[in-house]
Motif scaffolding. Structure first.
Motif, PDB file in Angstrom:
ATOM      1  N   SER A   4       0.831  -1.204   0.000  1.00 42.38           N
ATOM      2  CA  SER A   4       0.000   0.000   0.000  1.00 42.38           C
ATOM      3  C   SER A   4       0.866   1.254   0.000  1.00 42.38           C
ATOM      4  O   SER A   4       1.896   1.312   0.679  1.00 42.38           O
ATOM      5  CB  SER A   4      -0.925   0.019   1.223  1.00 42.38           C
ATOM      6  N   ARG A   5       0.414   2.265  -0.748  1.00 46.90           N
ATOM      7  CA  ARG A   5       1.161   3.510  -0.870  1.00 46.90           C
ATOM      8  C   ARG A   5       0.203   4.687  -0.869  1.00 46.90           C
ATOM      9  O   ARG A   5      -0.962   4.563  -1.252  1.00 46.90           O
ATOM     10  CB  ARG A   5       1.981   3.546  -2.173  1.00 46.90           C
TER      11      ARG A   5
ATOM     12  N   GLU B 130      -1.792   5.062  -7.222  1.00 45.90           N
ATOM     13  CA  GLU B 130      -1.837   5.117  -5.759  1.00 45.90           C
ATOM     14  C   GLU B 130      -2.668   6.303  -5.303  1.00 45.90           C
ATOM     15  O   GLU B 130      -2.797   7.306  -6.017  1.00 45.90           O
ATOM     16  CB  GLU B 130      -0.430   5.231  -5.191  1.00 45.90           C
TER      17      GLU B 130
ATOM     18  N   ARG C  24      -7.266   9.701  -6.789  1.00 50.03           N
ATOM     19  CA  ARG C  24      -6.214   9.196  -7.670  1.00 50.03           C
ATOM     20  C   ARG C  24      -6.114  10.079  -8.909  1.00 50.03           C
ATOM     21  O   ARG C  24      -7.029  10.836  -9.221  1.00 50.03           O
ATOM     22  CB  ARG C  24      -6.498   7.741  -8.059  1.00 50.03           C
TER      23      ARG C  24
END
Length: 305
Positions: free
Chosen positions: A228-229, A274, A288
């Motif tokens: 996850s970022r 991300e 996003r």
């Protein structure tokens, strides 16, 4: 004439203290993130773009159903928890604009969320503009921080403000406000400043990276946990920059470099998909970036309840 949308609940009844959400929580792997609204700040719409014809800016404002004279800037601040660290990222305006009661709300909203400023182990500043450091100057937050809390920011940002060059900015009388806040901030926190050169890991998976552009030492914050970022863009991107990434914001200290940095970040984030947060996108500013022809588009996330 375009009408504005206002909260009017409570006419004839006891008014609620908060009529709209002011914080939004999400997780990036094992990292907890809370987005806080410091409020909304009204500025001349002309600050959005200084290198285009007024008619072009007016066309964008019309397309987005915004007034042509005043643009309302959201102010977003983060609190990030990772490992044993609790990190405040930027601090809003504090009491620097007493004639603008819609901003400077961070301290009260930390209280509402049950976050004691004394629990903050670190502070990160994306840059030293007044709407990012003002909260640290106000007694509601300043007097309640740990007296030795480290404050992380790019060395290039500190260097710039020792002899700031405003020759390429177009924001009228604002340099006095910016310089005053920066000087008082450095005087107040000099012993707590922890400058870094290119990047620094403040907490596990929480890395602040100097990009330059908007200011000489402007930084973004990268969060990485497992797969996850998330990236906090600070002031690298403003609402009009998805449609027009080459437009110069009035507060960009190096407009051409700001465009270069912005395009690089937007291309990267569109490729990775991300989630992104920025200081001046509409709250909660989580979304996003997607490619749209020669430009980009902003895709807000669906709120989780």
């Amino acid at each position: 004439m375009m009408s504005s949308v206002k909260n009017t609940l409570g006419d004839g009844h006891q008014r609620l203290e908060e009529l709209v959400p002011s914080r939004y929580a999400l997780r990036i792997g094992e990292i907890e993130v809370i987005v806080f609204s410091d409020g909304v700040f009204s500025l001349p719409a002309s600050t959005l773009a200084t290198n285009v014809a007024p008619a072009d800016l007016a066309a964008w404002l019309n397309d987005t159903l915004q007034p042509l004279d005043v643009y309302r800037w959201p102010l977003n601040v983060l609190v990030v928890r990772s490992g044993d660290r609790t990190v405040l990222i930027d601090s809003g305006t504090g009491a620097e604009f007493p004639d603008s009661p819609g901003v400077g709300r961070l301290a009260a909203r930390l209280d509402a969320a049950g976050i004691d400023p004394a629990s903050l182990t670190d502070v990160v500043l994306t840059h030293l503009h007044v709407d990012h450091v003002g909260g640290l100057l106000a007694s509601g937050l300043r007097d309640r921080l740990r007296p030795d809390v480290p404050i992380h920011l790019a060395a290039a940002e500190i260097e710039f403000w020792t002899a700031p060059d405003f020759s390429r900015n177009t924001f009228g009388g604002f340099p006095d406000v910016l310089e005053s806040a920066e000087e008082r901030f450095v005087d107040m926190y000099r012993s707590q400043l922890r400058p870094f050169e290119t990047k620094y890991e403040v907490a596990p998976g929480v890395v602040v990276c100097c990009t330059g552009g908007h200011t000489h030492g402007h930084s973004v914050v990268r969060l990485v946990s497992g797969d996850s970022r998330l990236t906090f863009l600070g002031d690298a991107v403003f609402p009009n920059h998805f449609d027009h990434p080459d437009w110069h914001n009035a507060f960009d200290h190096d407009p051409e470099e700001a465009v270069r940095v912005r395009l690089g970040l937007l291309r990267e984030l569109a490729a990775t998909s991300e989630p992104v947060i920025a200081a001046h996108l509409p709250f909660p500013s989580v979304g996003r970036v997607a490619v749209a022809g020669d430009a980009f588009r902003w895709v807000p996330v669906t709120w989780d309840y």
